[in-house]
Motif scaffolding. Structure first.
Motif, PDB file in Angstrom:
ATOM      1  N   ARG A 108       0.822  -1.215   0.000  1.00  0.00           N
ATOM      2  CA  ARG A 108       0.000   0.000   0.000  1.00  0.00           C
ATOM      3  C   ARG A 108       0.851   1.258   0.000  1.00  0.00           C
ATOM      4  N   LEU A 109       2.025   1.234   0.625  1.00  0.00           N
ATOM      5  CA  LEU A 109       2.924   2.386   0.564  1.00  0.00           C
ATOM      6  C   LEU A 109       3.487   2.550  -0.844  1.00  0.00           C
ATOM      7  N   VAL A 110       3.807   1.425  -1.474  1.00  0.00           N
ATOM      8  CA  VAL A 110       4.307   1.482  -2.858  1.00  0.00           C
ATOM      9  C   VAL A 110       3.243   2.073  -3.783  1.00  0.00           C
ATOM     10  N   ARG A 111       1.972   1.696  -3.569  1.00  0.00           N
ATOM     11  CA  ARG A 111       0.903   2.252  -4.406  1.00  0.00           C
ATOM     12  C   ARG A 111       0.802   3.766  -4.230  1.00  0.00           C
ATOM     13  N   GLN A 112       0.909   4.231  -3.006  1.00  0.00           N
ATOM     14  CA  GLN A 112       0.831   5.677  -2.772  1.00  0.00           C
ATOM     15  C   GLN A 112       1.968   6.413  -3.467  1.00  0.00           C
ATOM     16  N   ILE A 113       3.182   5.901  -3.331  1.00  0.00           N
ATOM     17  CA  ILE A 113       4.333   6.533  -3.980  1.00  0.00           C
ATOM     18  C   ILE A 113       4.163   6.518  -5.492  1.00  0.00           C
ATOM     19  N   SER A 114       3.662   5.414  -6.025  1.00  0.00           N
ATOM     20  CA  SER A 114       3.489   5.298  -7.479  1.00  0.00           C
ATOM     21  C   SER A 114       2.482   6.307  -7.999  1.00  0.00           C
ATOM     22  N   HIS A 115       1.381   6.496  -7.291  1.00  0.00           N
ATOM     23  CA  HIS A 115       0.350   7.433  -7.745  1.00  0.00           C
ATOM     24  C   HIS A 115       0.843   8.882  -7.652  1.00  0.00           C
ATOM     25  N   VAL A 116       1.613   9.189  -6.614  1.00  0.00           N
ATOM     26  CA  VAL A 116       2.189  10.539  -6.523  1.00  0.00           C
ATOM     27  C   VAL A 116       3.188  10.753  -7.648  1.00  0.00           C
ATOM     28  N   ALA A 117       4.022   9.748  -7.928  1.00  0.00           N
ATOM     29  CA  ALA A 117       4.992   9.861  -9.022  1.00  0.00           C
ATOM     30  C   ALA A 117       4.297   9.988 -10.369  1.00  0.00           C
ATOM     31  N   GLN A 118       3.131   9.348 -10.515  1.00  0.00           N
ATOM     32  CA  GLN A 118       2.385   9.454 -11.763  1.00  0.00           C
ATOM     33  C   GLN A 118       1.950  10.890 -12.035  1.00  0.00           C
ATOM     34  N   GLU A 119       1.663  11.645 -10.996  1.00  0.00           N
ATOM     35  CA  GLU A 119       1.210  13.016 -11.164  1.00  0.00           C
ATOM     36  C   GLU A 119       2.357  14.027 -11.174  1.00  0.00           C
ATOM     37  N   LEU A 120       3.419  13.755 -10.411  1.00  0.00           N
ATOM     38  CA  LEU A 120       4.452  14.779 -10.199  1.00  0.00           C
ATOM     39  C   LEU A 120       5.819  14.434 -10.766  1.00  0.00           C
ATOM     40  N   ARG A 121       6.041  13.174 -11.161  1.00  0.00           N
ATOM     41  CA  ARG A 121       7.337  12.732 -11.634  1.00  0.00           C
ATOM     42  C   ARG A 121       8.384  12.665 -10.520  1.00  0.00           C
ATOM     43  N   GLY A 122       9.680  12.798 -10.840  1.00  0.00           N
ATOM     44  CA  GLY A 122      10.760  12.461  -9.926  1.00  0.00           C
ATOM     45  C   GLY A 122      11.038  13.428  -8.797  1.00  0.00           C
ATOM     46  N   ARG A 123      11.614  14.576  -9.129  1.00  0.00           N
ATOM     47  CA  ARG A 123      12.055  15.496  -8.086  1.00  0.00           C
ATOM     48  C   ARG A 123      10.891  16.025  -7.248  1.00  0.00           C
TER      49      ARG A 123
END
Length: 379
Positions: A108-123
């Motif tokens: 579930r933590l990985v899913r949260q990080i993935s969804h944030v990265a999907q919207e904001l990218r890396g930095r």
């Protein structure tokens, strides 16, 4: 009882484990847990076993609580497979749905990080995640983004095709969408005819292609799908007409130079309009032709015949710029015919292109084509 209460509320996502203790220290919450004493099947032969060979410790991070990191110190079992001949004499148990193999973060933590990265990218993901007590590096954020699965490729019956600039005036790409739903289907490197033709041949099933006035795309569709219906984009048809009308208005500006210009002009000043019409009859004909063309942009049966009549009327008037527009319409006649008679359009493709430009601005041109393509196709 206090621990059981926490499991049911704060740590409900860890209900597959047996939580033995919860402590606080160094700005984080530490959860001590173990797996349940149940028999599980061998991953190779499927023989169910509960015989323990040994124990291992795994330290993983979970979603934060109260603005603090959560660290789970988990004891997992190494079990013995009782089946003779099984190549796995022992194996380490896994916790499906909670923790994947070799991962240091819960699912579930990985899913949260993935969804944030999907919207904001890396930095940007790294900066925001740090504020949310989920520290990750930009490389980890991009790695999670790349691992997000793309939707299954389904070839629609009606597609929209358009190009967008990877680097203006130097490098371009082609985007293909479902013209009826707006779903992104494919992103192709380049905008040449061979690239689109190859994709269309490899993915049969397309019956209607919505596009702009590009002769390159038109030729690719004709070669790959000779029976497909091509539909020219109505917005581009209207823009082309507006450009030609502007040239005609400029060419006839001297016709009403002596009419008493702009300070006295009011929307309902019919007398002044009559003077202008008398001074330049070509402008009267132009206004009538513009209204007639606008009516054709609402698709309906029989508009193809009306378009033929409109072209004849436009050529009968001394309006050379408008005449050049009619020549262009006849060159791409089948697609223009589809635009005025069929309900399909390329508007959703233009919307996807706008979204693509926003994605590229967020990446500041640092992303390669593969990452950009992945980001565009994600739902």
């Amino acid at each position: 009882m206090a621990v059981d209460s926490l499991v049911g509320t704060v740590f409900s996502g860890l209900s597959a484990l047996v939580i033995e203790d919860v402590t606080e220290g160094s700005g984080m919450v530490v959860v001590t847990a173990r797996t349940r004493d149940v028999a599980i099947p061998c991953p190779d032969c499927g023989t169910v076993t509960a015989k323990v060979h040994g124990y291992h410790q795994r330290t993983v991070k979970d979603v934060p609580i109260d603005g603090r990191q959560v660290v789970v110190r988990l004891r997992v079992r190494r079990l013995v497979c009782p089946a003779l001949g099984c190549r796995r004499q022992t194996f380490r148990e896994q916790i499906p749905g909670l923790l994947d193999r070799h991962q240091r973060r819960t699912a579930r933590l990985v899913r949260q990080i993935s969804h944030v990265a999907q919207e904001l990218r890396g930095r940007a993901t790294a900066r925001l995640a740090g504020l949310l007590a989920v520290p990750v590096s930009r490389s980890t954020a991009l790695r999670r983004l790349r691992r997000l699965p793309l939707p299954r490729l389904e070839i629609p019956r009606v597609i929209g095709v358009d190009d967008f600039a990877l680097r203006r005036r130097q490098r371009y790409a082609t985007i293909i969408i479902d013209a009826e739903t707006g779903r992104r289907v494919a992103v192709l490197p380049g905008r040449d005819a061979a690239t689109l033709e190859s994709w269309l041949r490899e993915h049969p099933g397309v019956e209607v292609v919505c596009r702009d006035g590009s002769a390159t795309y038109a030729e690719a569709v004709r070669r790959a799908l000779p029976d497909a219906v091509q539909v020219s984009d109505r917005w581009h048809l209207w823009r082309n007409l507006c450009n030609k009308v502007l040239l005609e208005v400029r060419a006839h500006a001297g016709c009403w130079a002596t009419v008493n210009p702009p300070a006295n002009l009011r929307p309902k000043d019919t007398t002044l309009l009559e003077k202008i019409a008398a001074a330049c009859p070509e402008m009267t004909a132009l206004a009538s032709l513009v209204c007639g063309f606008a009516a054709l942009l609402t698709p309906a049966a029989g508009n193809d015949v009306k378009l033929t009549e409109w072209i004849a009327q436009a050529r009968a008037v001394n309006l050379p710029h408008l005449r050049s527009l009619t020549n262009g319409l006849e060159i791409d006649w089948s697609a223009v015919d589809g635009a005025v008679t069929l309900p399909y359009h390329n508007g959703r493709t233009e919307g996807v292109n706008t979204r693509t430009k926003r994605i590229m601005r967020q990446m500041h041109g640092r992303a390669g084509f593969d990452l950009l393509r992945h980001r565009i196709l994600l739902p």
